[in-house]
Write an enzyme that holds these catalytic residues in place. Sequence first.
Site, PDB file in Angstrom:
ATOM      1  N   TYR A  46     -11.827 -15.147   2.670  1.00  0.00           N
ATOM      2  CA  TYR A  46     -10.796 -14.136   2.939  1.00  0.00           C
ATOM      3  C   TYR A  46     -10.308 -14.246   4.389  1.00  0.00           C
ATOM      4  O   TYR A  46     -11.114 -14.252   5.328  1.00  0.00           O
ATOM      5  CB  TYR A  46     -11.372 -12.735   2.693  1.00  0.00           C
ATOM      6  CG  TYR A  46     -10.440 -11.641   3.134  1.00  0.00           C
ATOM      7  CD1 TYR A  46      -9.376 -11.257   2.340  1.00  0.00           C
ATOM      8  CD2 TYR A  46     -10.605 -11.023   4.371  1.00  0.00           C
ATOM      9  CE1 TYR A  46      -8.494 -10.272   2.768  1.00  0.00           C
ATOM     10  CE2 TYR A  46      -9.739 -10.035   4.803  1.00  0.00           C
ATOM     11  CZ  TYR A  46      -8.679  -9.675   3.994  1.00  0.00           C
ATOM     12  OH  TYR A  46      -7.809  -8.716   4.423  1.00  0.00           O
TER      13      TYR A  46
ATOM     14  N   TYR B  22      -2.390 -13.070   2.517  1.00  0.00           N
ATOM     15  CA  TYR B  22      -2.141 -12.760   1.099  1.00  0.00           C
ATOM     16  C   TYR B  22      -0.991 -13.598   0.515  1.00  0.00           C
ATOM     17  O   TYR B  22      -1.197 -14.429  -0.351  1.00  0.00           O
ATOM     18  CB  TYR B  22      -1.817 -11.270   0.929  1.00  0.00           C
ATOM     19  CG  TYR B  22      -2.920 -10.364   1.413  1.00  0.00           C
ATOM     20  CD1 TYR B  22      -4.009 -10.071   0.595  1.00  0.00           C
ATOM     21  CD2 TYR B  22      -2.897  -9.818   2.686  1.00  0.00           C
ATOM     22  CE1 TYR B  22      -5.029  -9.247   1.044  1.00  0.00           C
ATOM     23  CE2 TYR B  22      -3.920  -8.990   3.137  1.00  0.00           C
ATOM     24  CZ  TYR B  22      -4.980  -8.707   2.312  1.00  0.00           C
ATOM     25  OH  TYR B  22      -6.002  -7.907   2.757  1.00  0.00           O
TER      26      TYR B  22
ATOM     27  N   LYS C 133       0.813  -1.219   0.000  1.00  0.00           N
ATOM     28  CA  LYS C 133       0.000   0.000   0.000  1.00  0.00           C
ATOM     29  C   LYS C 133       0.845   1.267   0.000  1.00  0.00           C
ATOM     30  O   LYS C 133       0.367   2.328  -0.385  1.00  0.00           O
ATOM     31  CB  LYS C 133      -0.938   0.018   1.201  1.00  0.00           C
ATOM     32  CG  LYS C 133      -1.789  -1.219   1.327  1.00  0.00           C
ATOM     33  CD  LYS C 133      -2.563  -1.530   0.060  1.00  0.00           C
ATOM     34  CE  LYS C 133      -3.325  -2.828   0.244  1.00  0.00           C
ATOM     35  NZ  LYS C 133      -3.837  -3.408  -0.960  1.00  0.00           N
TER      36      LYS C 133
END
Length: 325
Positions: A256, A282, A49
Amino acid sequence: MLPADLPRVSIAHLPTPIDELPRLSRELGGPRLFAKRDDCTGLAMGGNKTRKLEFLLGDALERGADTLITEGGVQSNHCRQTAAAANHAGLGCVLVLSEGFANELTGNLFLDHLLGARVVTTTGARADVMNEIAADLRREGKRPYVIPTGGSNGVGAMGYAQCMVELAEQSEAMGEHFDVIVTASGSGGTQGGLVLGKKLIESPARIVGISDGETRAELAEMVLRVARDGAALLGADLAFRDEELEIYDQYYGPGYGVPTSQMVAAVRQVARCEGLLLDPVYNGKAMSGLIDLVARGQIAADQNVLFLHTGGTPALFAYRESFTP
Ligand SMILES: Cc1ncc(COP(=O)(O)O)c(C=O)c1O
């Protein structure tokens, strides 16, 4: 390659290093493997990010914002990095988090508090809560800047479009080439930016996205939207088609953030044979996908593969029970 006048704040340590993973390559009996260490972008434990936030923060400052607002899951890496970026620029920060797996005050959630962000939790629609908070702040005379999930929009896409340029420069300096780039993919910003950058520099590399919890159709829509919005922002006349995208949605398991045995095995294998830490949400799942694609010959043994390590390791601490035998 990107216009020099795009508003941007330098908060990432760039270029991130590229490490070869020779023992993992040998264990997989497969391709040469490299890791691009975007877990080392530097901002409050780093991650993907930070590249997006360079451009989002630049845009926010140009618009005179005084508060960043964003949202994510309870262990969101994006939220942690947004809180740090806000502090870097002297802005306020509000994070809207939904509770899910690993709600304990550890990992990213602990860091959000340490960084001093205002944390609001909800079981409802995060975007609605975020917009209500933004409206309240405006009524108080503040200037909030709302960042969508994962910082994944046209502005955020610039981060990974620029990463493709960085990678091309590094490949040339190393005298290496990368046939396949594998990345974890969730809200489309990383993969969308890479796909945009690939077209901008006419790179032949395959961009492989491993979904963290969305179906192929859902994720493809997000990736295409980000790539198209990014191209529009640059005034680049580029077309993006669904059939061009390589996305796998069979590695996230029940959902998720929910651990899978393949994720646990992949995180352990990479830690033990390379001393490299992956996160459980992830990169652990993306690596379990990479391992399977190599085993099934969908990534050939004679190819050079670059695994984009997108960060997220603080979440490991919230998942320690998944790793205890
Ligand atoms: C560590 C990590 N990897 C990958 C992703 C997915 O990136 P994107 O949302 O850009 O698809 C995220 C998103 O939150 C993340 O935190």
